[in-house]
Write a protein that holds these residues in place. Structure first.
Motif, mmCIF file in Angstrom:
data_model
loop_
_atom_site.group_PDB
_atom_site.id
_atom_site.type_symbol
_atom_site.label_atom_id
_atom_site.label_comp_id
_atom_site.label_asym_id
_atom_site.label_seq_id
_atom_site.Cartn_x
_atom_site.Cartn_y
_atom_site.Cartn_z
ATOM 1 N N ILE A 1 28.386 -24.386 -11.119
ATOM 2 C CA ILE A 1 29.424 -24.375 -12.169
ATOM 3 C C ILE A 1 30.552 -23.594 -11.481
ATOM 4 O O ILE A 1 30.796 -22.607 -11.419
ATOM 5 C CB ILE A 1 29.024 -23.733 -13.405
ATOM 6 C CG1 ILE A 1 28.287 -22.082 -13.027
ATOM 7 C CG2 ILE A 1 28.108 -24.454 -14.254
ATOM 8 C CD1 ILE A 1 28.020 -21.419 -14.118
ATOM 9 N N ASP B 1 32.211 -26.383 -16.899
ATOM 10 C CA ASP B 1 31.532 -26.669 -18.024
ATOM 11 C C ASP B 1 32.006 -26.552 -19.319
ATOM 12 O O ASP B 1 31.662 -26.807 -20.502
ATOM 13 C CB ASP B 1 29.990 -26.330 -17.769
ATOM 14 C CG ASP B 1 29.730 -24.903 -17.922
ATOM 15 O OD1 ASP B 1 30.573 -24.146 -17.423
ATOM 16 O OD2 ASP B 1 28.491 -24.478 -18.358
ATOM 17 N N ASP C 1 21.102 -26.833 -12.975
ATOM 18 C CA ASP C 1 20.808 -28.055 -13.053
ATOM 19 C C ASP C 1 19.532 -28.449 -12.653
ATOM 20 O O ASP C 1 18.983 -29.630 -12.320
ATOM 21 C CB ASP C 1 22.145 -28.814 -12.432
ATOM 22 C CG ASP C 1 22.232 -28.609 -10.864
ATOM 23 O OD1 ASP C 1 21.403 -27.670 -10.493
ATOM 24 O OD2 ASP C 1 23.481 -28.747 -10.397
#
Length: 383
Positions: free
Chosen positions: A187, A238, A177
């Protein structure tokens, strides 16, 4: 139509040929355990740990130095030590290896942290260190030793709490990110979260350590979000937007579902029924060939359903964590079936391994296998 049919036939034939075949009885299981113990005793580092950053290959797991290797070594050592303890082996050389391993844990676990803000590999070290600490507490002979191990366990839990992800649960990478944050925003994965939750639950049951109930609720909710209606679990947070991707389907979830089901069950999820656990236990044995195709491949996720080699012995051990939650009458059947797989997969040197990870793969694989085989030994059908 002939070509697809032929391909299906060949794949099915390969899986059938790969089906494990070993004689399972108290003698063969005891011999296998002893050989695994012998390997770990011989493989232990002089300082009491297991594994190291050697035996590299062309493609290596991302590992910022030196912290990533501190985490890998802590995780591998926790699993190896737990395997020795569960084996029940009381030979002098085994007891000496346990004592050295315990001293290493006591010295190094309090110092374990993440390598940098791109990884949280330390989570594995804390979780599997906690597994070993729980066992050391259970065999401690004095109140002072029990207090020492309980204090160290509580510290590891507090560190795990620190590294919980903002999305709930735990992961091992925080790369994607572009953010540099104090609390991970990476994640979280369903199986890493299950690993931590089960280690915490075991420690609380054995030692009475304190868990943060708000954090437990946050983390179990993360695993539930990653669950699909058939009790497959997507790989990571995700992935919930693509739940039918190959890695997220039942074959891809084969090594994760047992861990996630067990973690949710012990923390009160009523949807994880005996029927769910029974279904996935049976499925694991029947489809073990899919996981085995990925064993020892140096490239992660390159085979069917994006399975990676390091799924294999993780799945073997967490099979036992879910199967032990079934009614006692059902456990001997599953113990015998799993023992046949473990005995068949043991290497000539007594170890078990599934993925070439520097020099950590043999101690962690052997630790997983010994813990699983010890459960099989205790639950085998009685004559």
């Amino acid at each position: 139509m002939r070509v697809p049919a032929l391909i299906i036939l060949l794949v099915s034939s390969a899986l059938c040929q790969e089906r494990p075949d070993a004689v399972v009885n108290p003698t063969t299981v005891a011999d296998s355990i002893r050989r695994g113990v012998d390997f770990l005793v011989e493989d232990q580092n002089a300082n009491g740990s297991w594994g190291g950053p050697t035996r590299t290959k062309g493609l290596n797991i991302y590992a910022p130095i030196p912290g990533a290797h501190h985490a890998f070594r802590a995780g591998a050592s926790g699993l190896a030590l737990s395997g020795l303890l569960d084996s029940g082996d009381t030979r002098p050389e085994t007891l000496a290896a346990i004592e050295k391993g315990a001293a290493w844990m006591e010295e190094h676990l309090p110092k374990l942290r993440r390598a940098d803000q791109t990884t949280t590999y330390n989570v594995w070290g804390h979780a599997y260190g906690l597994r070993a600490i729980t066992r050391l507490y259970e065999i401690a002979k004095t109140d002072a030793d029990k207090s020492k191990w309980k204090t160290l366990a509580q510290q590891q839990i507090d560190l795990l709490n620190r590294y919980e992800d903002v999305n709930g649960g735990w992961g091992y990478l925080d790369l994607f990110d572009g953010l540099t944050t104090n609390k991970p925003t990476g994640i979280p994965t369903s199986f890493t979260t299950a690993t931590v939750l089960l280690a915490m639950h075991e420690a609380r049951e054995a030692m009475g350590v304190e868990l943060n109930e708000k954090l437990i609720k946050h983390s179990t909710a993360s695993v539930v979000r990653q669950r699909t209606p058939d009790f497959s679990y997507v790989y990571s947070h995700d992935h919930w937007v693509r739940p039918r991707g190959p890695i997220n389907r039942p074959a891809g979830s084969l090594a994760r579902s047992a861990a996630c089901n067990a973690a949710l069950r012990v923390f009160g999820d009523e949807k994880v029924t005996d029927e769910v656990i029974e279904t996935w236990s049976t499925r694991f044995i029947e489809r073990e060939g899919f996981l085995s195709i990925g064993r020892k491949r140096p490239v992660p996720h390159e085979t069917h359903f994006s399975i990676s080699g390091y799924f294999y012995y993780y799945g073997i051990f967490y099979f036992t964590e879910s199967a032990r939650l079934l009614p006692e009458a059902r456990q001997p059947h599953h113990a015998e079936e799993l023992a046949r797989v473990i005995l068949h997969r043991q290497e000539k040197d007594g170890s078990w391994w599934d993925y070439p990870l520097y020099d950590y793969h043999q101690p962690y694989g052997t630790g997983y296998a010994l813990m699983a085989l010890a459960w099989c030994r205790d639950e085998l059908p009685k004559p």
